[in-house]
Motif scaffolding. Structure first.
Motif, PDB file in Angstrom:
ATOM      1  N   LEU A 287       0.825  -1.201   0.000  1.00 17.72           N
ATOM      2  CA  LEU A 287       0.000   0.000   0.000  1.00 17.72           C
ATOM      3  C   LEU A 287       0.864   1.260   0.000  1.00 17.72           C
ATOM      4  O   LEU A 287       0.570   2.230  -0.711  1.00 17.72           O
ATOM      5  N   MET A 288       1.943   1.265   0.775  1.00 17.10           N
ATOM      6  CA  MET A 288       2.845   2.417   0.793  1.00 17.10           C
ATOM      7  C   MET A 288       3.538   2.584  -0.552  1.00 17.10           C
ATOM      8  O   MET A 288       3.715   3.704  -1.040  1.00 17.10           O
ATOM      9  N   GLU A 289       3.921   1.457  -1.160  1.00  8.55           N
ATOM     10  CA  GLU A 289       4.616   1.516  -2.449  1.00  8.55           C
ATOM     11  C   GLU A 289       3.721   2.109  -3.525  1.00  8.55           C
ATOM     12  O   GLU A 289       4.141   2.973  -4.300  1.00  8.55           O
ATOM     13  N   PHE A 290       2.471   1.662  -3.589  1.00  3.95           N
ATOM     14  CA  PHE A 290       1.572   2.139  -4.632  1.00  3.95           C
ATOM     15  C   PHE A 290       1.051   3.541  -4.345  1.00  3.95           C
ATOM     16  O   PHE A 290       0.618   4.233  -5.261  1.00  3.95           O
ATOM     17  N   ALA A 291       1.097   3.954  -3.090  1.00  5.30           N
ATOM     18  CA  ALA A 291       0.733   5.334  -2.780  1.00  5.30           C
ATOM     19  C   ALA A 291       1.895   6.282  -3.024  1.00  5.30           C
ATOM     20  O   ALA A 291       1.694   7.500  -3.107  1.00  5.30           O
ATOM     21  N   GLY A 292       3.118   5.747  -3.140  1.00  6.01           N
ATOM     22  CA  GLY A 292       4.290   6.594  -3.344  1.00  6.01           C
ATOM     23  C   GLY A 292       4.619   7.436  -2.137  1.00  6.01           C
ATOM     24  O   GLY A 292       5.104   8.564  -2.268  1.00  6.01           O
ATOM     25  N   ILE A 293       4.398   6.887  -0.937  1.00  5.40           N
ATOM     26  CA  ILE A 293       4.608   7.625   0.312  1.00  5.40           C
ATOM     27  C   ILE A 293       5.541   6.814   1.200  1.00  5.40           C
ATOM     28  O   ILE A 293       5.314   5.627   1.447  1.00  5.40           O
ATOM     29  N   GLU A 294       6.603   7.455   1.692  1.00  6.92           N
ATOM     30  CA  GLU A 294       7.541   6.782   2.583  1.00  6.92           C
ATOM     31  C   GLU A 294       7.246   7.040   4.058  1.00  6.92           C
ATOM     32  O   GLU A 294       7.671   6.272   4.919  1.00  6.92           O
ATOM     33  N   ALA A 295       6.516   8.102   4.358  1.00 10.20           N
ATOM     34  CA  ALA A 295       6.198   8.405   5.753  1.00 10.20           C
ATOM     35  C   ALA A 295       5.333   7.300   6.346  1.00 10.20           C
ATOM     36  O   ALA A 295       4.515   6.683   5.655  1.00 10.20           O
ATOM     37  N   ASP A 296       5.518   7.039   7.638  1.00 16.97           N
ATOM     38  CA  ASP A 296       4.750   5.989   8.302  1.00 16.97           C
ATOM     39  C   ASP A 296       3.259   6.292   8.220  1.00 16.97           C
ATOM     40  O   ASP A 296       2.816   7.411   8.522  1.00 16.97           O
ATOM     41  N   PRO A 297       2.464   5.313   7.816  1.00 19.27           N
ATOM     42  CA  PRO A 297       1.018   5.544   7.718  1.00 19.27           C
ATOM     43  C   PRO A 297       0.361   5.582   9.091  1.00 19.27           C
ATOM     44  O   PRO A 297       0.934   5.146  10.093  1.00 19.27           O
ATOM     45  N   VAL A 298      -0.855   6.100   9.127  1.00 22.33           N
ATOM     46  CA  VAL A 298      -1.646   6.152  10.353  1.00 22.33           C
ATOM     47  C   VAL A 298      -2.996   5.499  10.071  1.00 22.33           C
ATOM     48  O   VAL A 298      -3.357   5.229   8.921  1.00 22.33           O
ATOM     49  N   THR A 299      -3.753   5.224  11.124  1.00 23.25           N
ATOM     50  CA  THR A 299      -5.010   4.512  10.981  1.00 23.25           C
ATOM     51  C   THR A 299      -6.158   5.454  10.616  1.00 23.25           C
ATOM     52  O   THR A 299      -6.051   6.672  10.736  1.00 23.25           O
ATOM     53  N   PHE A 300      -7.266   4.846  10.189  1.00 20.85           N
ATOM     54  CA  PHE A 300      -8.425   5.606   9.732  1.00 20.85           C
ATOM     55  C   PHE A 300      -9.004   6.528  10.799  1.00 20.85           C
ATOM     56  O   PHE A 300      -9.565   7.586  10.480  1.00 20.85           O
TER      57      PHE A 300
END
Length: 749
Positions: free
Chosen positions: A618-631
């Protein structure tokens, strides 16, 4: 003449429409003739090799088979192309007046058909259907291969067993023979197990997973062509039931013994890189080192390919020819280049077999053999024809490789190298001059840097398309890393292994360890520079094909005409780089949902964890390296234990999204009311028919048909995994996703 003129009747003027009808066909025919004449003059005046275009046509047929959805489409393509060839061959005047164009239209369509038929036949011959459903239980199987992966804390087994689901339940007949890939947790967990042994174990088996998202890695397709019907993990101990009969000096045994010997001599920390150079075993490379090599543009050094095989073949060739030249009796009676070429060929083949015979290695071995033959015959060793023959041989044996990054990166790099080295300005730049040794060295160093830049520019779009990230400083890093690995690391490792025969390799192993530390340190330094990595959130296949077409045009033509491909490739790169990221990403099982913040700065996940395959995808396809957070941290989100309601605003429109996250039963009336207030409903369970959102619903049933989703809210478009799979064997026939062109709901601003 006067009498004739007096008696001649002048026809009345005709309407413009009548004249157009009368002369239209003749005008069209004349226009067609002029176009054909222009093409013929271009082909007759252009300097080009025919063999590369034959290989490109063969690869085009393979790609068409993957792209077209079903057997009628494949057969229709082949029939249409054969008809074109028949018409062209029957048109004798066309072949006489336009010989170059006639030969092209008579040959290339047949080559495209051959490529389509070859990959179709290979799919039917080697394709292995996956098991019908997940299985858990006790199994027995025979060991086919063992792969040690100490960096991941596990070993991997390739097993041959019977499919428990395919046997008859009444007559107890055995099931179909299948291949299974199993992960065994724990370092050295397969100690005492050898190839050929019959083992018993408890495991959970899964069908090979399809792409998690549209454009993601397709493990199901890879497994289909490698004959793997299931994968999974062992949940207990693997016990040897019966020892198998095997050769003590099998190729796999030699490879594993060498890897173990390297690990014992150089230590676990450096053994991964060292074994990758010698045996091609990458299981011991740590994730940190692997990531640093990728981000610095040096990952190709860890995959045995052209650099490694060429170094081995070249070293043996020079060593043999220099040693034999010391003996005048031999030098006067034997053609030394032929003998040296034979020794180099034997070394290249042995190295290829020892390193696992991966596609880049086989390509490099074939290319090296062709170079040796050219040297023995006194011909030009590095040419497009050599590259075309090597590519054709690989595609004839492994046609599915054409759509993989390994094949594209490998041949793309060599094509860029040949295009640069054969260009007239480069040949003039390296021509003989009356200058000192230092200036000559600077010329070669500058050319090495130029070649690295060109290769990086050629390979970066390929890396971005397949991996969604690419290193920026690869050219500079390779200028230092390639000489270090070719002239220091590899010779030290080879020398250490040879000296270990007499027990004298200790000091050389120490030097080899230092050289590996330098290589890894170099990779980490370049990977840590600001802006060292480019990220590409989206994928656009048509843009990528446009880049490939322009790149092939520049690489295969010579002269000024090759620059006509530059704008085509540039447009492809621009479209690829500006491809928008999906607003929402949904996995095929509905358990993992990602929501990209407007502006692409942050990723919100339904289920977050410190690491994991789903999170990384999901991070790869979003192109985002920052740690994700929850909904629950999304602005305006309302979450309870069962659902999350998210107001997503895009382009001035607010979309109401409802995502399930619990497993408890929910009152149907309450759920139906919540669905009516939502535009999009996503769930990993079955939802009742009463749940009718305003746009679309993705639950367990619909996701089982479509696979993963990429939702573009601004364009009201939904891409699915099923759209790109068709009716190929690794993907069961799915109905067309009815939401692809569904109209977007009318929203209040």
């Amino acid at each position: 003449m006067g009498t004739h003129a007096a008696t001649c009747e002048i026809p009345p003027p005709e309407s413009p429409g009548t004249a157009a009808l009368q002369h239209g066909p003749w005008t069209a025919k004349g226009l067609l003739s002029r176009v054909l004449a222009v093409v013929e003059r271009f082909l007759s005046g252009a300097e080009f090799e025919r063999a590369p275009w034959v290989t490109v046509a063969f690869a085009t047929g393979i790609i068409a088979w993957f792209w077209l959805p079903s057997a009628p489409a494949w057969a229709g393509l082949c029939g249409a192309l054969v008809a074109i060839c028949a018409i062209c061959y029957a048109s004798f005047p066309l072949r006489v007046v336009y010989p170059h164009l006639g030969r092209a239209l008579s040959l290339l369509p047949l080559v495209v058909v051959a490529g389509c038929l070859v990959v179709w036949a290979r799919s039917e011959l080697v394709g292995q259907p996956a098991i019908e459903r997940p299985l858990s239980g006790n199994f027995s199987a025979q060991v086919l291969a063992i792969e040690s992966q100490p960096a991941l804390g596990r070993d991997r087994l390739l097993l041959a067993m019977r499919d428990p689901l395919s046997g008859s339940g009444h007559d107890a007949s055995p099931g179909n023979a299948i291949k299974v890939r199993l992960n065994v947790p724990g370092k050295g967990s397969t100690t005492g197990i050898a190839v050929g042994d019959l083992v018993a174990f408890r495991a959970r088996l899964m069908p090979p997973a399809p792409p998690m998202l549209p454009g993601a890695y397709n493990f199901a397709r890879t497994s289909w062509f490698t004959g793997i019907a299931a994968s999974g993990s062992v949940t207990g101990e693997v016990k040897v039931v019966r020892k198998g009969k095997r050769s003590e000096w099998g190729l796999l045994d030699i490879r594993q013994s060498l890897t173990n010997h390297i690990r014992a001599r150089i230590g676990d920390e450096r053994a991964g890189i060292a074994a990758a150079f010698v045996t091609g075993d990458r299981g011991g490379i740590t994730e940190a080192d692997d990531q640093a090599m990728r981000d610095s543009g040096l990952a190709h050094l860890l995959s045995i390919s052209g650099l490694h095989v060429s170094a081995m073949v070249g070293a043996v060739y020079l060593l043999v020819i220099r040693l034999l030249a010391l003996f005048p009796w031999v030098a006067l009676r034997v053609r030394l280049p032929v003998v040296a070429a034979g020794a180099g060929a034997a070394a290249g083949v042995a190295y290829t077999l020892l390193s696992g015979s991966e596609v880049p290695t086989v390509r490099s071995c074939i290319g090296s053999l062709l170079v040796l033959i050219a040297l023995a015959l006194g011909r030009e060793p590095l040419s497009l024809r050599m590259l075309a023959v090597a590519a054709f041989c690989v595609l004839l044996l492994w046609p599915e490789a054409v759509i993989g990054p390994s094949f594209q990166l490998s041949f793309g790099a060599v094509l860029a190298l040949i295009a640069v080295s054969t260009a007239k300005p480069v040949r003039h730049f390296l021509g003989p001059r009356d200058e000192g040794l230092a200036m000559t060295g600077l010329r070669h160093l500058s050319l090495l840097l130029l070649t690295g830049v060109v290769i990086d520019l050629a390979l970066m779009p390929i890396g971005l398309y397949h991996f969604h990230r690419a290193g920026v400083y690869g050219a500079l890093a390779n200028v230092a890393a390639i000489p270090l690995s070719t002239f220091v690391v590899m010779p030290l490792l080879a020398c250490a292994l040879v000296l270990d025969i007499a027990g004298l390799g200790g000091p050389v192993w120490w030097l080899a360890g230092i050289s590996i530390d330098l290589l890894v340190g170099l990779a980490r330094w370049f990977a840590s520079r600001p802006g060292a990595v480019n990220l590409l959130p989206g994928t656009d296949t048509w843009a990528f094909l446009l880049f490939v077409a322009g790149g092939l045009w520049m690489g295969l033509w010579s002269g000024r005409i090759r620059w006509a491909g530059l704008p085509i490739a540039s447009v492809g790169v621009f479209l690829l780089a500006t491809a928008p990221a999906a607003d929402m990403l949904v996995s095929g099982d509905g358990r993992h949902v990602g929501l990209v913040e407007d502006g692409g700065k942050r990723l919100y996940l339904l289920r977050n964890s410190e690491s994991g395959y789903a999170r990384d995808n999901l991070m790869e396809f979003a192109g985002i390296e920052a740690d994700p957070v929850t909904f629950d941290k999304f602005p305006g989100a309302r979450c309870n234990r069962d659902f999350c309601a998210l107001p997503v605003r895009r382009s001035g429109t607010t979309w109401h999204v409802l995502v399930s996250r619990g497993r408890d039963a929910v009152a149907e009336r309450s759920l139906a009311a919540a669905c009516e207030r939502s535009d999009i409903v996503i769930s990993d369970r079955w939802l009742p028919r009463s749940c009718k959102p305003r746009w679309f619903k993705a639950d367990r049933g619909s996701l089982g048909q479509t696979g993963g989703l990429a939702v573009y809210l601004g364009k009201a478009r939904i891409d699915t995994v099923a759209q790109t799979q068709g009716e190929h064997g690794w993907w069961r026939p799915r109905p067309v996703h009815r939401y692809r062109n569904a109209p977007a709901p009318r929203k209040s601003q």
